[in-house]
Write an enzyme that holds these catalytic residues in place. Structure first.
Site, short mmCIF file in Angstrom:
data_model
loop_
_atom_site.label_atom_id
_atom_site.label_comp_id
_atom_site.label_asym_id
_atom_site.label_seq_id
_atom_site.Cartn_x
_atom_site.Cartn_y
_atom_site.Cartn_z
N ASP A 111 -2.80 0.79 -2.76
CA ASP A 111 -3.35 1.58 -1.66
C ASP A 111 -3.84 0.62 -0.58
OD1 ASP A 111 -4.29 3.64 -0.14
OD2 ASP A 111 -5.96 4.17 -1.45
N ASP B 40 0.87 4.54 3.30
CA ASP B 40 -0.03 3.46 2.87
C ASP B 40 -0.33 3.42 1.38
OD1 ASP B 40 -1.49 5.80 2.89
OD2 ASP B 40 -3.31 4.88 3.67
N GLU B 41 0.39 4.19 0.57
CA GLU B 41 0.14 4.09 -0.87
C GLU B 41 1.38 4.48 -1.67
OE1 GLU B 41 -2.53 6.96 -2.71
OE2 GLU B 41 -2.43 8.23 -0.92
#
Length: 357
Positions: A8, A102-103
């Site tokens: 993350d 983003d993860e």
């Protein structure tokens, strides 16, 4: 026993803006619109210290942090960096399930570098991300997806944590259920009313009790209360829905004016779906009123919608179904769900047409 890593990025959008503009470093930054109707898309850690959070109204964020600096989002930049990060993941495993820009989850049980220790893989990946993008990432390592996700929050920012099979169940037992990934405020409140406030409380409830109160989610809750999550990391994971919405500068009370605002939303949804090669069977319209209450209406077709005009036609009917509006409308949204790949659309059974004899 699988080895799962959840990676993350730390305050991703805001960190990109601070990276690219040295004047923003060390200062409270919010990515989003500063206007009265604006919403915070992401907040730097400096802003979070004042209580600024994503999805917060910009006026509220500015009130909490008078020195807050608003920056317009640059999604094309964020997408390009996300691609760099995924290329790093691919150096270690092909089993990657992106959740957002983003993860992502990575299954490194068998990995391309034959590294036996998942913790060391996570350290390497985070170091590579820093070297290539200049950004920091946090990671959680465990034997299933739920615990890996929970672990990635334990040492943020720029850290990692491990939850082993030995301590997985004990970790869940001491955790408040409102901290569980996948348990939103409404579900947490329902659990509280049922006397469930911790993982231990959840574990104490019989399976049938959970199914009776939470439907198909009951079995999932029964498992994670014991540190069990059988979900696989799915590299071919298809997103569940595609949506677009717009907050208006001035509230809308007129149906014709509101209807005209649906077309750009439907076009945005279809443009994304068309580019990715899929469609969907369900159109949903969201209406948010001036008092922030909202209504949703949905329509499901037996066949996938074939284009923007089909989606727009359904959206128009759905919007008309909530008129007259109980209050002026501040936001409209259009979502396409029950998604299906175009290559699979030919396999959908065609409805039989009656001959009227």
């Amino acid at each position: 026993m699988r080895k799962i890593i959840h990676v993350d990025m730390d305050a991703f959008y805001a960190s990109v803006e601070q990276r690219d503009n040295p004047e923003l470093r060390g200062k409270p930054v919010a990515v989003g619109g500063a206007a009265a109707r604006g919403v915070v898309a992401a907040a730097s850690y400096e802003a979070r210290e004042f209580g600024v959070r994503s999805a917060m109204a910009s006026v509220t964020a500015a009130r909490k942090c008078p020195s807050l600096i608003f920056v317009k989002p640059r999604f094309e930049v964020y997408r390009a960096i996300s691609q760099q990060i995924r290329e790093i993941f691919a150096q270690y495993t092909p089993v990657i399930e992106p959740l957002s820009l983003d993860e992502a989850y990575l299954d490194v049980t068998e990995n391309l570098k034959d590294m036996p220790v998942a913790t060391e893989i996570a350290l390497e990946i985070r170091a590579r991300i820093k070297a290539v993008t200049g950004l920091s990432a946090s990671a959680g390592i465990s034997y299933n997806k739920f615990l890996a996700k929970m672990a990635s929050d334990l040492n943020k920012p720029n850290g990692q944590a491990v939850i082993t099979p030995k301590n997985g169940a004990a970790f869940v037992e001491q955790l408040a259920v409102n901290k569980f990934h996948g348990v939103g405020p409404a579900t947490a409140e329902k659990m509280r009313r049922l006397g469930i406030e911790t993982g231990a409380d959840l574990k104490a409830k019989p399976l049938m009790f959970l199914i009776d109160h939470f439907g198909k989610s009951g079995q999932y809750f029964y498992g994670i209360a014991r540190g069990i999550d059988a979900r696989q990391v799915r590299p071919d994971r298809m997103r569940k829905s595609v949506g677009a919405e717009d907050t208006f500068t001035v509230d809308i009370s007129d149906l014709d004016l509101a209807t005209s605002e649906l077309r750009p939303l439907a076009e945005k949804v279809w443009s994304y779906c068309n580019a990715k090669g899929f469609s969907g069977k369900t159109v949903t319209v969201k209406v948010k009123y001036s008092d922030f209450t909202q209504a949703t209406r949905s329509r499901t077709n037996p066949l996938p919608y074939a284009g923007v005009d089909d989606i727009l036609g359904a959206a128009n009917v759905l919007l008309a179904g909530v008129y007259p509006f109980k209050r002026p409308v501040r936001l409209l949204g259009v979502t396409l769900s029950s998604l299906i790949n175009d290559k699979d659309a030919d396999d959908v059974e065609q409805p039989q047409l009656g001959l009227g004899l």
